[in-house]
Design an enzyme around this catalytic site. Structure first.
Site, PDB file in Angstrom:
ATOM      1  CE  LYS A  54      -3.926  -2.504   2.139  1.00 54.06           C
ATOM      2  NZ  LYS A  54      -4.704  -2.921   3.228  1.00 54.06           N
ATOM      3  CD  GLN A  98      -3.627  -4.429   6.315  1.00 56.99           C
ATOM      4  OE1 GLN A  98      -3.605  -3.524   5.737  1.00 56.99           O
ATOM      5  NE2 GLN A  98      -4.378  -5.676   5.738  1.00 56.99           N
ATOM      6  CG  ASP A 121      -9.803  -0.149   4.609  1.00 57.66           C
ATOM      7  OD1 ASP A 121      -9.355  -0.572   3.591  1.00 57.66           O
ATOM      8  OD2 ASP A 121      -9.095  -0.255   5.909  1.00 57.66           O
TER       9      ASP A 121
HETATM   10  N1  GUN Z   1      -7.245  -7.009   5.908  1.00 58.13           N
HETATM   11  C1  GUN Z   1      -7.260  -7.583   4.817  1.00 58.13           C
HETATM   12  N2  GUN Z   1      -7.917  -6.989   3.846  1.00 58.13           N
HETATM   13  C2  GUN Z   1      -7.952  -5.776   4.242  1.00 58.13           C
HETATM   14  C3  GUN Z   1      -8.450  -4.517   3.741  1.00 58.13           C
HETATM   15  O1  GUN Z   1      -8.847  -4.532   2.683  1.00 58.13           O
HETATM   16  N3  GUN Z   1      -8.028  -3.136   4.408  1.00 58.13           N
HETATM   17  C4  GUN Z   1      -7.726  -3.349   5.767  1.00 58.13           C
HETATM   18  N4  GUN Z   1      -7.416  -2.271   6.388  1.00 58.13           N
HETATM   19  N5  GUN Z   1      -7.470  -4.568   6.033  1.00 58.13           N
HETATM   20  C5  GUN Z   1      -7.410  -5.490   5.404  1.00 58.13           C
END
Ligand code: GUN
Length: 284
Positions: A54, A98, A121
Site C-alpha cells: 500500500k 490494517q 477502506d
Molecule cells: N485486511 C485484509 N484486507 C484488508 C483491507 O482491505 N483493509 C484493511 N484495513 N485490512 C485488511
C-alpha cells in the site's frame, strides 16, 4: 474452452496511472498531494506485506504516506487516540487501519471511530450503509475492484445469477451489495450453506472469498461462467493460491482471475482511488 484471464496487475496499473495524472494536475494547481495514514498493529507477516504494498502504491500515485507501526501490546485506548488525532489532522485524507487487529482490540470500535470521510477502506457503518442504500461514497476496495474487473469483461450483469462464497464484512457482504446494485440476482453462501456445489453450478458469476486454498472445485463451475477469486492463500511450499481450483476452473469458465495478479492489486488501486476521492471531497 479455456478462459480469458482478467489481468488485475494491468488494470490496477491503469487505475493508478489515472489517479497519478489527477494528483499531478491538482499539485500543479497549487494543492497539496493526497495523504494516506497507514496503521499497522502487531507482527502478522501477511499484514506487513499488504501494508508495504500500500505504501509503495502511494508513491506511484504521487501521495504522501504516513506510517504508524506499533507492537501487538498497543492498547485499544492508544489506538483510538491515534485515530482521533488523524481525524483532526487537516493534512491527512485517508486513514487505513490494517486488519486483523490483536484480539484485545475491538476492531468495530476502531472502525467506527474513523471519520467516515477519511474511511478509505469503506468499512465504517456510514459508508457500508450508503452502499446498501445504492448511494455509495467510499466503497470497500476489494469488492469495488471485483466490480471493475467484471466491467472489463464487457458482460452485462443485469439479471445474471451471481454466487458470492463467504459473508465477511471485508469481502462477501459488500461484494453482494455491489452485485445487487449492478442488478444481478445474488446468493450469498457461507459455512452453513447447503449444497454449495449445486449453487455454484447454477451461477453465471462466482465470487469466492473464503480464505481456504482450492475450496471451490473446478468442476463445480458452470461452462461459460465468470470466476473471480478473492482468496490469497499461502501453501506450505511457499506458493500463493486462490480459493478456486484454478487449472480445472479455467477449462470451464469464460473469464477467470489469476492468483496472484488478480484481485489483490485491484484492492490497492481502488484504495488509491478512494484516497484521492477523500482528498477531493474534503478539499474541493
Ligand atoms: N485486511 C485484509 N484486507 C484488508 C483491507 O482491505 N483493509 C484493511 N484495513 N485490512 C485488511
Amino acid at each position: 474452452m479455456s478462459a480469458q484471464l482478467l489481468d488485475g496487475k494491468l488494470i490496477s496499473e491503469q487505475i493508478i496511472t489515472e489517479v497519478r495524472a489527477k494528483v499531478d494536475a491538482r499539485v500543479a494547481a497549487g494543492r497539496r498531494a493526497p495523504a494516506l495514514a497507514v496503521v499497522l498493529v502487531g507482527d502478522d507477516p501477511a499484514s506487513a506485506v499488504y501494508v508495504r504494498n500500500k505504501k509503495t502504491a502511494c508513491e506511484r500515485a504521487g501521495f504522501r504516506s504516513l506510517s504508524f507501526e506499533y507492537p501487538a501490546s498497543l492498547t485499544e485506548a492508544e489506538l483510538l487516540a491515534l485515530v482521533r488525532k488523524l481525524n483532526d489532522d487537516p493534512e491527512v485524507d485517508g486513514i487505513l487501519v490494517q486488519l486483523p487487529l490483536p484480539k484485545h482490540i475491538n476492531a468495530d470500535r476502531v472502525i467506527e471511530t474513523i471519520n467516515p470521510h477519511k474511511d478509505v477502506d469503506g468499512f465504517h457503518p456510514y459508508n457500508f450503509g450508503r452502499l446498501a442504500l445504492k448511494m455509495p461514497l467510499l466503497r470497500p476496495c476489494t469488492p469495488h475492484g471485483v466490480m471493475v474487473m467484471l466491467e472489463k469483461t464487457g458482460v452485462d450483469l443485469v439479471g445474471k445469477d451471481a454466487v458470492v462464497i463467504g459473508a465477511s464484512n471485508i469481502v462477501g457482504r459488500p461484494a453482494a451489495l455491489e452485485l445487487l446494485m449492478a442488478r444481478a440476482t445474488v446468493t450469498v453462501c457461507h459455512s452453513k450453506t447447503r449444497d454449495l456445489a449445486g449453487k455454484v453450478a447454477a451461477a453465471d458469476i462466482v465470487v469466492a472469498g473464503v480464505g481456504i486454498p482450492n475450496f471451490v472445485k473446478g468442476d463445480w463451475i458452470k461452462p461459460g461462467a465468470i470466476v473471480i477469486d478473492v482468496g490469497i492463500n499461502r501453501l506450505e511450499n511457499g506458493k500463493l493460491c486462490g480459493d478456486v481450483e484454478f487449472e480445472v476452473a479455467k477449462q470451464r469458465a469464460s473469464w477467470i482471475t489469476p492468483v496472484p495478479g488478480g484481485v489483490g492489486p485491484m484492492t490497492i488501486a481502488l484504495l488509491m482511488q478512494n484516497t484521492l476521492d477523500a482528498n477531493i471531497h474534503l478539499y474541493p
